[in-house]
Design a protein around this motif. Structure first.
Motif, short mmCIF file in Angstrom:
data_model
loop_
_atom_site.label_atom_id
_atom_site.label_comp_id
_atom_site.label_asym_id
_atom_site.label_seq_id
_atom_site.Cartn_x
_atom_site.Cartn_y
_atom_site.Cartn_z
N PHE A 7 -38.70 25.83 -16.97
CA PHE A 7 -39.05 24.71 -16.09
C PHE A 7 -37.99 23.61 -16.22
O PHE A 7 -37.55 23.03 -15.23
CB PHE A 7 -40.42 24.15 -16.45
CG PHE A 7 -41.58 24.99 -16.02
CD1 PHE A 7 -41.45 26.35 -15.81
CD2 PHE A 7 -42.83 24.42 -15.83
CE1 PHE A 7 -42.52 27.13 -15.42
CE2 PHE A 7 -43.91 25.18 -15.43
CZ PHE A 7 -43.76 26.54 -15.23
N ASP A 8 -37.61 23.31 -17.46
CA ASP A 8 -36.66 22.22 -17.71
C ASP A 8 -35.29 22.57 -17.11
O ASP A 8 -34.61 21.69 -16.55
CB ASP A 8 -36.53 21.98 -19.21
CG ASP A 8 -35.81 20.67 -19.52
OD1 ASP A 8 -36.19 19.64 -18.94
OD2 ASP A 8 -34.89 20.69 -20.34
N ALA A 12 -33.34 20.55 -14.14
CA ALA A 12 -31.96 20.07 -14.29
C ALA A 12 -31.08 20.54 -13.14
O ALA A 12 -30.25 19.78 -12.63
CB ALA A 12 -31.39 20.56 -15.62
N VAL A 13 -31.26 21.76 -12.68
CA VAL A 13 -30.46 22.29 -11.58
C VAL A 13 -30.75 21.52 -10.30
O VAL A 13 -29.83 21.12 -9.56
CB VAL A 13 -30.75 23.80 -11.37
CG1 VAL A 13 -30.12 24.29 -10.07
CG2 VAL A 13 -30.23 24.60 -12.55
N VAL A 14 -32.03 21.25 -10.02
CA VAL A 14 -32.40 20.52 -8.81
C VAL A 14 -31.81 19.12 -8.84
O VAL A 14 -31.22 18.64 -7.86
CB VAL A 14 -33.93 20.46 -8.66
CG1 VAL A 14 -34.31 19.56 -7.48
CG2 VAL A 14 -34.50 21.86 -8.45
N ALA A 22 -25.63 21.25 -13.92
CA ALA A 22 -26.79 21.39 -14.79
C ALA A 22 -26.39 21.97 -16.14
O ALA A 22 -26.89 21.54 -17.18
CB ALA A 22 -27.83 22.28 -14.12
N ALA A 23 -25.47 22.94 -16.14
CA ALA A 23 -24.99 23.52 -17.39
C ALA A 23 -24.33 22.47 -18.27
O ALA A 23 -24.54 22.43 -19.49
CB ALA A 23 -24.02 24.66 -17.09
N SER A 71 -44.50 17.13 -13.11
CA SER A 71 -45.76 16.69 -13.71
C SER A 71 -46.05 17.43 -15.01
O SER A 71 -46.44 16.83 -16.02
CB SER A 71 -46.90 16.89 -12.71
OG SER A 71 -48.13 16.51 -13.28
N MET A 72 -45.82 18.74 -15.01
CA MET A 72 -46.10 19.54 -16.20
C MET A 72 -45.16 19.19 -17.35
O MET A 72 -45.59 19.08 -18.50
CB MET A 72 -45.99 21.02 -15.85
CG MET A 72 -47.07 21.53 -14.91
SD MET A 72 -46.86 23.27 -14.50
CE MET A 72 -47.13 24.02 -16.10
#
Length: 302
Positions: A7-8, A12-14, A22-23, A71-72
């Motif tokens: 998820f994280d 980061a990519v978005v 993101a990398a 949110s999560m």
């Protein structure tokens, strides 16, 4: 069950806009980030991102998942922070950004004390004359000076300070008497690139008027207050600088306060953080610490 680490990575990519960016933020290779996104899509059974050689774009399913993902992750991080904080103190990394001048004057000394209180918390301090994007650059807190124009983040005012028109004694001697606001407006001056419109208030009467310096009298424009201070010390013109930056110069006589009977619009010190539902414990602890420290320094606190 899908790992929260994926998820994280997706978040980061978005927010970074590309696998490569993101990398860099995550300290991973592009191949690892790409593999993680593919595994996440396989586990969910949906396509989250469309890819071409130039950019990434969210699918409809990706947009919905991204909102839930935020949110999560916030709820999970808050739970982790609170559980750790109750028994072992703050852990992880706190990413802070501010100007180099304010970092040297206030943040570095504060972090020496804050770090001793929370030895298991790593602080990453970034300094820049430009305003970092908290979301895409993954900062937890930005300490900003002046006036807040960005309404997309939450802000806590830590204190206020005065800005003073100052110049070297040698420069003042070469100029006609600076005995009025109008005279100051037509004196050669050193401009800060991020200071907007200002008002001045006569201390004795409370009369307020706009300050409109002659644009033809600008000798230098810079984004760093420390650069303007250096040029003021060398006799290049009048600079409007924070009182905390020039206290020693005024006491030593290297600079003089020009037109002290007028006060410029007071400026604020603000802690900005992303507008999230759950404020991480490390962020709340740091902001509270900085506000209490500013209050203890004698600066005005709202």
């Amino acid at each position: 069950m899908v790992s929260l680490d994926r998820f994280d990575t997706f978040k980061a990519v978005v927010e970074a806009g590309s696998l490569t960016a993101a990398a860099d933020l995550l300290g991973q290779t592009r191949a690892v980030v790409s593999f993680t996104i593919k595994r996440l899509e396989a586990e969910l059974g949906v396509t989250l991102l469309t890819r071409n050689t130039r950019q990434l774009a969210l699918t409809e399913a990706g947009e919905r998942f991204y909102v839930r993902c935020l949110s999560m992750l916030e709820a999970a991080q808050l739970a982790i922070d609170e559980a750790r904080g109750e028994h072992t103190g703050l852990k992880g990394t706190l990413r802070v950004t501010t100007t180099v001048e304010y970092a040297l004057a206030s943040v570095v000394p504060a972090l020496e004390v804050f770090g001793a209180l929370h030895p298991d918390l790593t602080v990453h301090l970034s300094t820049s004359s430009t305003h970092a994007d908290l979301i895409s650059e993954r900062f937890d807190v930005a300490l900003r000076l002046g006036r807040i124009l960005d309404s997309s983040h939450r802000a806590v005012q830590l204190s206020t300070f005065e800005i003073l028109p100052v110049a070297s004694p040698g420069f003042v001697r070469t100029q006609p008497p600076i005995d009025s606001v109008r005279a100051l407006e037509h004196t050669p001056w050193l401009a800060h690139g991020r200071v907007g419109e200002l008002n001045v208030t006569e201390r004795s009467t409370g009369a307020v008027r706009p300050y409109a310096p002659d644009p033809d009298k600008v000798r230098l424009k810079a984004d760093h207050a420390s650069v303007l201070r250096a040029f003021a010390l060398s006799g290049q013109g009048v600079a409007i600088l924070p009182d905390w930056l020039i206290d020693d110069d005024l006491r030593s006589g290297r600079l003089v306060h020009v037109l002290p009977q007028w006060q410029f619009t007071p400026q604020g010190v603000y802690a900005l953080y992303p507008d999230t539902r759950h404020l991480p414990l490390k962020v709340r602890a740091f902001i509270d610490f900085m506000k209490n420290r500013e209050a203890g320094s004698g600066r005005n606190v709202s």
